[in-house]
Design a protein around this motif. Structure first.
Motif: not given
Length: 362
Positions: A195-202, A229-235
């Motif tokens: 989580p600290s790597k911020g991929i969700s932000v990207m 991440f899979s859900t964020l990518i799908a959206n």
């Protein structure tokens, strides 16, 4: 000086090379260096070529009696001025092994956060009572450590982990295996999926980048295909242009192929290896203010430094580089010059030797 190093090398040679070259550099400066590790063939050959003695052995756990015994036997048979340990498993074992021996015990710290005086496990590593000195990978890490250590604060120092521009004379890899056309503009994130790597932000930033039709995002690292991440990518409106590679051994070649490296971390960074690699490889970077990246990247000159948790700021800088390739070229020249001078692996070895000598003289 006679220097004993206890290191773990469970990684690709590329990821461990900046650390290994410190020990090789110390040997080439005329110091006697012994490294206890489980070295791969390529790494072992590099050590032996430089005159580094290699002992097989890595700790199985934080308290590994077999490792402690082996180190103590070595310390009995040979006088060492410095014993240096590099991570959460080697440090406690080397620390206990050093008890009763006349040597300086030095440890490495590569991350910010997670070090607390009330945490008993901290006294197995950085706060171990046998520790004489701490080498921090950045000033951000040093400032964090200084808040926690009880004694010998003057022995907590920053030494940047240098690189060599010659490591990065690699051939850019075609990204067509990920269905990225050759004429695309590609942003790459090469990180672990914590989580600290911020991929969700990207991934949030992709909502503001979707209008750039030939922009692709390459996510390199473990577990990027899992939640969240899979859900964020799908959206994402860019979902068909987001590519997940999994763990790769050819990360430098992938970074060289990309148009920009994005490090969207929100906490815990020391000095991201991927940022240093990008500097050497000739790939512009967009990083956040957390950790030590901002100490080597000058905002708006050699790269972009943006606030943490700001997808808008990340999107704006990627889009700027997309439209201004001449700015990217200027950043590349500055960064590669910096790797050759201020951040070279040879200079890092010199800095280590000077620090070790200072410890012995105090």
């Amino acid at each position: 000086m006679n220097i004993f190093v206890f290191a773990s090398t469970y990684a690709s040679y590329n990821s461990y090379r900046p650390e290994a070259e410190i020990f090789i550099g110390l040997a080439r400066l005329g110091h006697k260096v012994t490294v206890m590790t489980n070295a791969g063939d390529e790494q072992r050959a590099r050590y032996l070529e430089a005159g580094v003695k290699v002992m097989d052995g890595e700790p199985r756990r934080k308290i590994c009696f077999q490792s402690i015994k082996k180190i103590r036997e070595e310390l009995k048979s040979t006088h060492y001025d410095i014993v240096y340990a590099t991570n959460s498993k080697t440090i406690p074992n080397a620390g206990f092994a050093c008890i009763g021996f006349d040597c300086k015990f030095v440890v490495y710290r590569g991350t910010t956060g997670g070090l607390y005086r009330h945490d008993p496990s901290a006294y197995l590593t950085i706060l171990h009572p046998r520790v004489d000195g701490v080498v921090c990978v950045s000033n951000a890490v040093k400032e964090d450590v200084l808040k926690r250590v009880w004694k010998k604060k003057q022995n907590v120092v920053t030494i940047y982990k240098g690189h060599d521009i010659n490591w990065y004379h690699v051939t850019a890899k075609s990204l067509t295996e990920f269905d990225i056309p050759d004429n695309s503009f590609t942003a790459i994130c090469a990180v672990n999926s914590r989580p600290s790597k911020g991929i969700s932000v990207m991934l949030e930033a992709t909502h503001q980048l979707a209008s750039l039709e030939n922009l692709h995002l390459l996510l390199v690292g473990r577990n990027m295909d899992k939640e969240p991440f899979s859900t964020l990518i799908a959206n994402s409106p860019m979902k068909d242009r987001i590519h997940v590679t999994g763990y790769r051994y050819d990360v430098p070649e992938l970074i060289k192929s990309a148009n920009v490296l994005v490090q969207p971390s929100i906490s815990g960074e020391g000095l991201p290896r991927a940022v240093m690699e990008a500097m050497g490889l000739g790939t512009p970077v967009v990083i956040t203010t957390t950790g030590g990246g901002k100490e080597v990247i000058e905002n708006n000159k050699s790269g972009f430094v943006v606030p943490i948790k700001s997808p808008t700021a990340i999107a704006e800088k990627i889009e700027y580089l997309y439209h201004h390739p001449e700015v990217a070229e200027a950043m590349i020249k500055i960064n590669q010059h910096k790797i050759q001078t201020e951040l070279s692996s040879k200079q890092t070895a010199v800095n280590y030797a000077e620090y070790f000598q200072q410890l012995l003289e105090r």
